[in-house]
Design an enzyme around this catalytic site. Structure first.
Site, mmCIF file in Angstrom:
data_model
loop_
_atom_site.group_PDB
_atom_site.id
_atom_site.type_symbol
_atom_site.label_atom_id
_atom_site.label_comp_id
_atom_site.label_asym_id
_atom_site.label_seq_id
_atom_site.Cartn_x
_atom_site.Cartn_y
_atom_site.Cartn_z
ATOM 1 N N HIS A 1 0.821 -1.207 0.000
ATOM 2 C CA HIS A 1 0.000 0.000 0.000
ATOM 3 C C HIS A 1 0.857 1.259 0.000
ATOM 4 O O HIS A 1 0.336 2.377 0.090
ATOM 5 C CB HIS A 1 -0.923 -0.037 1.231
ATOM 6 C CG HIS A 1 -2.079 0.887 1.175
ATOM 7 N ND1 HIS A 1 -2.275 1.902 2.095
ATOM 8 C CD2 HIS A 1 -3.118 0.968 0.317
ATOM 9 C CE1 HIS A 1 -3.375 2.550 1.820
ATOM 10 N NE2 HIS A 1 -3.918 2.014 0.747
ATOM 11 N N LYS B 1 3.237 4.370 -1.183
ATOM 12 C CA LYS B 1 3.385 5.278 -2.311
ATOM 13 C C LYS B 1 4.702 6.017 -2.116
ATOM 14 O O LYS B 1 4.836 6.832 -1.198
ATOM 15 C CB LYS B 1 2.238 6.291 -2.398
ATOM 16 C CG LYS B 1 0.861 5.677 -2.656
ATOM 17 C CD LYS B 1 0.145 5.399 -1.387
ATOM 18 C CE LYS B 1 -1.244 4.841 -1.650
ATOM 19 N NZ LYS B 1 -1.867 4.312 -0.419
ATOM 20 N N ASP C 1 16.593 11.000 -8.182
ATOM 21 C CA ASP C 1 18.011 11.351 -8.028
ATOM 22 C C ASP C 1 18.470 11.342 -6.574
ATOM 23 O O ASP C 1 19.508 11.925 -6.246
ATOM 24 C CB ASP C 1 18.302 12.727 -8.646
ATOM 25 C CG ASP C 1 18.140 12.738 -10.155
ATOM 26 O OD1 ASP C 1 18.209 11.653 -10.765
ATOM 27 O OD2 ASP C 1 17.931 13.832 -10.719
ATOM 28 N N HIS D 1 -9.509 11.030 1.582
ATOM 29 C CA HIS D 1 -8.596 9.892 1.553
ATOM 30 C C HIS D 1 -7.304 10.183 2.335
ATOM 31 O O HIS D 1 -6.398 9.354 2.359
ATOM 32 C CB HIS D 1 -8.275 9.543 0.092
ATOM 33 C CG HIS D 1 -7.621 8.223 -0.114
ATOM 34 N ND1 HIS D 1 -6.301 8.103 -0.514
ATOM 35 C CD2 HIS D 1 -8.075 6.960 0.021
ATOM 36 C CE1 HIS D 1 -5.989 6.820 -0.637
ATOM 37 N NE2 HIS D 1 -7.040 6.108 -0.302
ATOM 38 N N LYS E 1 -4.514 10.643 5.241
ATOM 39 C CA LYS E 1 -4.139 9.809 6.387
ATOM 40 C C LYS E 1 -3.155 10.605 7.238
ATOM 41 O O LYS E 1 -1.941 10.560 7.017
ATOM 42 C CB LYS E 1 -3.512 8.499 5.913
ATOM 43 C CG LYS E 1 -4.386 7.733 4.908
ATOM 44 C CD LYS E 1 -3.550 7.347 3.695
ATOM 45 C CE LYS E 1 -4.310 6.748 2.549
ATOM 46 N NZ LYS E 1 -5.510 6.067 2.720
ATOM 47 N N ASP F 1 -1.069 18.266 19.561
ATOM 48 C CA ASP F 1 -0.648 19.515 20.217
ATOM 49 C C ASP F 1 -0.048 20.528 19.246
ATOM 50 O O ASP F 1 0.750 21.388 19.651
ATOM 51 C CB ASP F 1 0.359 19.221 21.334
ATOM 52 C CG ASP F 1 -0.236 18.364 22.441
ATOM 53 O OD1 ASP F 1 -1.480 18.284 22.518
ATOM 54 O OD2 ASP F 1 0.538 17.768 23.215
#
Length: 484
Positions: free
Chosen positions: A224, A226, A231, A402, A404, A409
């Site tokens: 899952h 990404k 470089d 979508h 996450k 604080d």
């Protein structure tokens, strides 16, 4: 009829015995998951066992060994040096005003995940698909040595084609291109989609299993992550996959609200390590060895200090979940969470409730529509429990949420690929950035507050008006939450 009834009884009897033996023989599985799988196998005799073969079996010890045995390419000396510093409590942690919190987080991830603290990165939060893909394409076109890419979903639509065409051009120029995709997330890809890229010298390979479901017995363990590394100097990670839906071009989902990071600095090197380990675990005959060109150590680019933390079924520690629990337990004022799926295990749910009961301001935002209806019903059930405990739960109403993210604080921030659900903690291969930068944390709080303006508050009155059918769907879905 008597013979048929006898056959059915015998079939159910042996199905039950087989279910008990199969599920209980994996001793490290938690009790909630055991009961959930027993329910599936018992309710669907025969079919349930087939589902278990594809979705329920843990990764074999042989495969775990194969993945864990991959060298932590390029980072071993940095890890050793930081562990030595940690022993003397001399870690150069950022911002002395909250040094204790930061030190505890840094030490936790260094011990459980060998996650090196990198200092002085330039990190930008991207919350819109148009901006994300525009920046990504610009960086790809400016690549000089290598482009390394991992995506869970990669579609052969307009934006997917644009990215692959840019990669084809760079490969033709002699730039090293390595692309790793999840065979399930990218199951709709055209068979010949990467042919030109390969012809030009690039590589595109599936992670951990076949695209053909009927022969993929590791179907339940998905990459899952990404990750983009260009470089060794520019990196991306977060919630966006590659597809037109992430640009808000799917009418049924509407505007796609996600959160991604663009990173410059030595934090990119830890993303590079994660990519190369995954590549070596997945691609036979093309293993990558350490090369200084992959790890160009750079002076400070900005003010953000961060750790890149990964987790997956190859490791029982669940480092990202532990990081979430640690963050929430350290909070003194506020906990702010955005997630499309909220299916916490008991430990995480209890930690959140303790924070609420301790007077911490807990706010959670979830979407107003499902992309996975079964999971969404379970999410609503847990969200309602939070409301009853005293949290504020917002339903994002301007499209599909979508993102996450978690902030405590207005000091420590996490952005990544892991949802607040059991699947992300135990079954998926995930990666999150844990960020120690008050300015960036406050910016994420501002983003959350802007999203609140396009959300509605889930109230006890709304919950009390749910129909019996809706309540049943939520509770029924929740029964299977340990295996969703």
């Amino acid at each position: 009829m008597h013979i048929l009834a006898t056959i059915v009884i015998i079939f159910i009897f042996f199905n039950s015995l087989l279910a008990i033996y199969t599920v209980f023989k994996e001793k490290e599985r938690d009790i909630a998951a055991i009961w959930a799988w027993l329910l599936v196998i018992s309710m669907l005799p025969g079919l349930g066992f087939v589902i278990y073969l594809f979705l329920g079996r843990k990764i074999s010890k042989e495969h775990i060994f194969d993945i864990q045995s991959q060298e932590r390419i390029g980072m071993s000396e940095l890890v050793k040096a930081q562990k030595d510093l940690a022993e003397t409590e001399d870690l150069d942690v950022p911002e002395s005003q909250y040094v204790e919190k930061t030190f505890e987080m840094v030490r936790l991830f260094l011990e459980t995940n060998e996650a090196v603290l990198t200092k002085g990165n330039d990190v930008q939060i991207i919350s819109d698909g148009e901006e994300k893909f525009k920046r990504l394409l610009e960086d790809i076109r400016n690549a000089e040595h290598h482009i390394h890419i991992t995506y869970y979903i990669f579609r052969s639509d307009k934006i997917g084609t644009a990215i692959v065409e840019a990669l084809e051009e760079k490969a033709k120029q002699g730039v090293e291109v390595k692309l790793l995709y999840d065979p399930v997330g990218a199951r709709l890809l055209k068979k010949n989609f990467f042919d030109v890229l390969r012809k030009n010298g690039g590589q595109a390979e599936p992670f951990f299993g076949s695209r053909f479901f009927l022969i993929n017995l590791r179907l339940n363990y998905r990459n899952h992550r990404k990750i983009v590394v260009i470089d060794g100097k520019v990196g991306y990670t977060g919630g966006f996959n590659v597809g037109d839906d992430y640009l808000g071009l799917y009418p049924e989902m509407g505007y796609w609200r996600d959160t991604h990071l663009r990173i410059e600095g030595n934090g990119v090197l830890t993303l590079q390590t994660r990519f190369l380990v995954d590549w070596n675990a997945s691609v036979k005959n093309h293993n990558v060895q350490y090369d200084v060109m992959y790890f160009p150590f750079s002076p400070m680019k900005g003010q953000t200090d961060m750790q890149i933390v990964s987790s997956g079924p190859d490791n029982e520690i669940q480092s990202i979940k532990k990081g979430f629990i640690k963050m929430i337990s350290m909070a003194k004022k506020s906990v702010i969470i955005q997630t499309p799926y909220f299916i916490p295990d008991e430990a995480l749910m209890e930690t959140i409730k303790i924070a609420i009961l301790s007077g911490i301001d807990v706010k959670v935002m979830i979407p107003n529509k499902p992309d996975h209806p079964f999971i969404y019903r379970a999410t609503l059930s847990y969200a309602e429990e939070l409301v009853e405990s005293g949290a504020e739960v917002y339903i994002y109403d301007a499209g599909f949420l979508h993102a996450k993210t978690i902030v405590i604080d207005s000091e420590i921030l996490s952005v990544g690929t892991a949802n607040f659900d059991i699947r992300s903690f135990k079954l998926n291969f995930e990666v999150n950035a844990f960020i120690y930068d008050r300015m960036l944390a406050k910016k994420q709080v501002d983003i959350f507050n802007e999203d609140v303006k396009q959300s509605y508050l889930l109230t006890e009155e709304i919950i009390s008006n749910y129909s019996l059918w809706e309540i049943f769907k939520q509770q029924f879905s929740r029964l299977f939450s340990p295996i969703l």
